[in-house]
Design a protein around this motif. Structure first.
Motif, PDB file in Angstrom:
ATOM      1  N   ALA A 115     -81.406 -33.911  -7.829  1.00 23.20           N
ATOM      2  CA  ALA A 115     -80.770 -35.126  -8.351  1.00 23.20           C
ATOM      3  C   ALA A 115     -81.311 -35.506  -9.734  1.00 23.20           C
ATOM      4  O   ALA A 115     -80.692 -36.306 -10.442  1.00 23.20           O
ATOM      5  CB  ALA A 115     -80.949 -36.274  -7.364  1.00 23.20           C
ATOM      6  N   VAL A 116     -82.434 -34.915 -10.133  1.00 20.41           N
ATOM      7  CA  VAL A 116     -82.937 -35.124 -11.501  1.00 20.41           C
ATOM      8  C   VAL A 116     -81.899 -34.554 -12.483  1.00 20.41           C
ATOM      9  O   VAL A 116     -81.661 -35.104 -13.561  1.00 20.41           O
ATOM     10  CB  VAL A 116     -84.308 -34.417 -11.684  1.00 20.41           C
ATOM     11  N   ALA A 117     -81.254 -33.453 -12.086  1.00 19.17           N
ATOM     12  CA  ALA A 117     -80.264 -32.805 -12.956  1.00 19.17           C
ATOM     13  C   ALA A 117     -78.900 -33.497 -12.871  1.00 19.17           C
ATOM     14  O   ALA A 117     -78.205 -33.644 -13.871  1.00 19.17           O
ATOM     15  CB  ALA A 117     -80.130 -31.328 -12.574  1.00 19.17           C
ATOM     16  N   SER A 118     -78.502 -33.904 -11.672  1.00 15.99           N
ATOM     17  CA  SER A 118     -77.159 -34.488 -11.511  1.00 15.99           C
ATOM     18  C   SER A 118     -77.152 -35.497 -10.362  1.00 15.99           C
ATOM     19  O   SER A 118     -77.670 -35.215  -9.275  1.00 15.99           O
ATOM     20  CB  SER A 118     -76.139 -33.387 -11.213  1.00 15.99           C
TER      21      SER A 118
ATOM     22  N   ALA B  70     -66.658 -30.584   1.381  1.00 20.12           N
ATOM     23  CA  ALA B  70     -66.310 -30.691  -0.039  1.00 20.12           C
ATOM     24  C   ALA B  70     -67.487 -30.203  -0.870  1.00 20.12           C
ATOM     25  O   ALA B  70     -68.622 -30.127  -0.386  1.00 20.12           O
ATOM     26  CB  ALA B  70     -65.989 -32.143  -0.375  1.00 20.12           C
ATOM     27  N   SER B  71     -67.191 -29.901  -2.133  1.00 17.17           N
ATOM     28  CA  SER B  71     -68.245 -29.410  -3.019  1.00 17.17           C
ATOM     29  C   SER B  71     -67.856 -29.697  -4.456  1.00 17.17           C
ATOM     30  O   SER B  71     -66.871 -30.405  -4.724  1.00 17.17           O
ATOM     31  CB  SER B  71     -68.451 -27.907  -2.784  1.00 17.17           C
ATOM     32  N   CYS B  72     -68.630 -29.171  -5.379  1.00 18.54           N
ATOM     33  CA  CYS B  72     -68.350 -29.325  -6.808  1.00 18.54           C
ATOM     34  C   CYS B  72     -69.092 -28.222  -7.545  1.00 18.54           C
ATOM     35  O   CYS B  72     -70.237 -27.905  -7.187  1.00 18.54           O
ATOM     36  CB  CYS B  72     -68.845 -30.702  -7.285  1.00 18.54           C
ATOM     37  N   TRP B  73     -68.475 -27.652  -8.547  1.00 18.34           N
ATOM     38  CA  TRP B  73     -69.127 -26.610  -9.372  1.00 18.34           C
ATOM     39  C   TRP B  73     -70.004 -27.339 -10.386  1.00 18.34           C
ATOM     40  O   TRP B  73     -69.499 -27.838 -11.391  1.00 18.34           O
ATOM     41  CB  TRP B  73     -68.030 -25.823 -10.060  1.00 18.34           C
ATOM     42  N   VAL B  74     -71.288 -27.465 -10.109  1.00 21.55           N
ATOM     43  CA  VAL B  74     -72.187 -28.175 -11.031  1.00 21.55           C
ATOM     44  C   VAL B  74     -72.959 -27.118 -11.819  1.00 21.55           C
ATOM     45  O   VAL B  74     -73.819 -26.428 -11.269  1.00 21.55           O
ATOM     46  CB  VAL B  74     -73.141 -29.127 -10.278  1.00 21.55           C
TER      47      VAL B  74
ATOM     48  N   GLN C  76     -77.888 -26.298 -16.062  1.00 21.45           N
ATOM     49  CA  GLN C  76     -78.480 -25.455 -17.106  1.00 21.45           C
ATOM     50  C   GLN C  76     -79.362 -26.263 -18.042  1.00 21.45           C
ATOM     51  O   GLN C  76     -80.357 -25.748 -18.558  1.00 21.45           O
ATOM     52  CB  GLN C  76     -77.388 -24.698 -17.839  1.00 21.45           C
ATOM     53  N   ARG C  77     -79.035 -27.540 -18.220  1.00 21.73           N
ATOM     54  CA  ARG C  77     -79.899 -28.402 -19.054  1.00 21.73           C
ATOM     55  C   ARG C  77     -81.274 -28.582 -18.427  1.00 21.73           C
ATOM     56  O   ARG C  77     -82.255 -28.805 -19.118  1.00 21.73           O
ATOM     57  CB  ARG C  77     -79.239 -29.785 -19.233  1.00 21.73           C
ATOM     58  N   ASP C  78     -81.362 -28.536 -17.103  1.00 20.82           N
ATOM     59  CA  ASP C  78     -82.626 -28.791 -16.392  1.00 20.82           C
ATOM     60  C   ASP C  78     -83.159 -27.536 -15.701  1.00 20.82           C
ATOM     61  O   ASP C  78     -83.925 -27.621 -14.737  1.00 20.82           O
ATOM     62  CB  ASP C  78     -82.418 -29.903 -15.347  1.00 20.82           C
ATOM     63  N   GLU C  79     -82.763 -26.390 -16.201  1.00 21.57           N
ATOM     64  CA  GLU C  79     -83.114 -25.137 -15.508  1.00 21.57           C
ATOM     65  C   GLU C  79     -84.633 -24.948 -15.370  1.00 21.57           C
ATOM     66  O   GLU C  79     -85.116 -24.514 -14.313  1.00 21.57           O
ATOM     67  CB  GLU C  79     -82.488 -23.939 -16.232  1.00 21.57           C
ATOM     68  N   ASP C  80     -85.399 -25.287 -16.415  1.00 23.42           N
ATOM     69  CA  ASP C  80     -86.861 -25.058 -16.362  1.00 23.42           C
ATOM     70  C   ASP C  80     -87.496 -25.877 -15.228  1.00 23.42           C
ATOM     71  O   ASP C  80     -88.324 -25.375 -14.473  1.00 23.42           O
ATOM     72  CB  ASP C  80     -87.516 -25.419 -17.700  1.00 23.42           C
ATOM     73  N   HIS C  81     -87.077 -27.139 -15.132  1.00 22.71           N
ATOM     74  CA  HIS C  81     -87.599 -28.008 -14.070  1.00 22.71           C
ATOM     75  C   HIS C  81     -87.219 -27.447 -12.690  1.00 22.71           C
ATOM     76  O   HIS C  81     -88.060 -27.323 -11.796  1.00 22.71           O
ATOM     77  CB  HIS C  81     -87.033 -29.417 -14.252  1.00 22.71           C
TER      78      HIS C  81
END
Ligand SMILES: Cc1cc2nc3c(=O)[nH]c(=O)nc-3n(C[C@H](O)[C@H](O)[C@H](O)COP(=O)(O)O)c2cc1C
Length: 177
Positions: free
Chosen positions: A60-63, A110-114, A119-124
């Motif tokens: 949830a930090v990413a989205s 249900a789902s979502c392609w996030v 990708q912005r938070d990939e390192d974390h």
């Protein structure tokens, strides 16, 4: 569900009920990913099924999507050339993703392609999920029962994007009769 009902029912859902998702369901969704085509059948994909609330809180930090999702599937890919003739890993992971989104709908979820937000938070996320350096975290699919009903966004109509035999030829112009 009938195939085209599944295709038409799928929406990007970003708010979920708290009802848990069984591991059997999550494994069926992964199995649908396994059946997707891949360049030279290299199958460079791996998956992390997430149903631990502490790990979901890190996603949830990413989205915000993962604030309510009771489960998620992390899509991993080894970004390696399939053959000397081509590099297909983005297509491979995308083909698997679409199969999985449709499988979720067929199973009543249900789902979502996030992807952009991940990708912005990939390192974390790499640290949190203990992903080895040779793999990329490409996207994450939340999975759950939809809370509410996502609206169908505006889509192109077939006549705006379909051509017959040559670009610019509509069905009627191309008719020989
Ligand atoms: C490559 C790709 C990346 C996406 N990344 C995100 C994302 O990071 N966050 C998000 O909420 N939705 C993301 N989406 C979902 C799109 O916003 C969504 O598919 C689009 O608005 C159309 O809505 P629909 O899926 O309901 O037809 C992504 C979709 C694709 C195909």
């Amino acid at each position: 569900m009938e195939f085209f009902s599944v295709v038409n029912a799928r929406r990007s859902v970003r708010k979920f009920l708290s009802e848990p998702v069984g591991r059997d369901v999550l494994e069926k969704i992964v199995a649908a990913g396994l059946e997707a085509p891949s360049g030279c059948n290299m199958q460079l994909r791996q998956y992390i099924i997430v149903d631990d609330p502490a790990v979901l809180a890190e996603l949830a930090v990413a989205s915000n999507v993962f604030k309510t999702a009771p489960a998620a599937i992390v899509m991993l890919i080894e970004p390696k050339a399939a053959t000397a003739g081509g590099e297909f890993w983005i297509q491979d992971i995308s083909a698997a993703t679409q199969n999985m989104l449709l499988a979720a709908v067929d199973l009543g979820y249900a789902s979502c392609w996030v992807e952009g937000q991940i990708q912005r938070d990939e390192d974390h996320l790499r640290k949190v999920l203990a992903v080895p350096s040779e793999l990329r975290i490409w996207s994450v699919l939340p999975v759950g029962k939809e809370d509410g009903q996502a609206k169908r966004p505006q889509k192109s109509t077939p006549d705006e994007i379909t051509h017959y035999n040559r670009f610019g030829m509509s069905y009627y112009l191309s008719c020989r009769c």
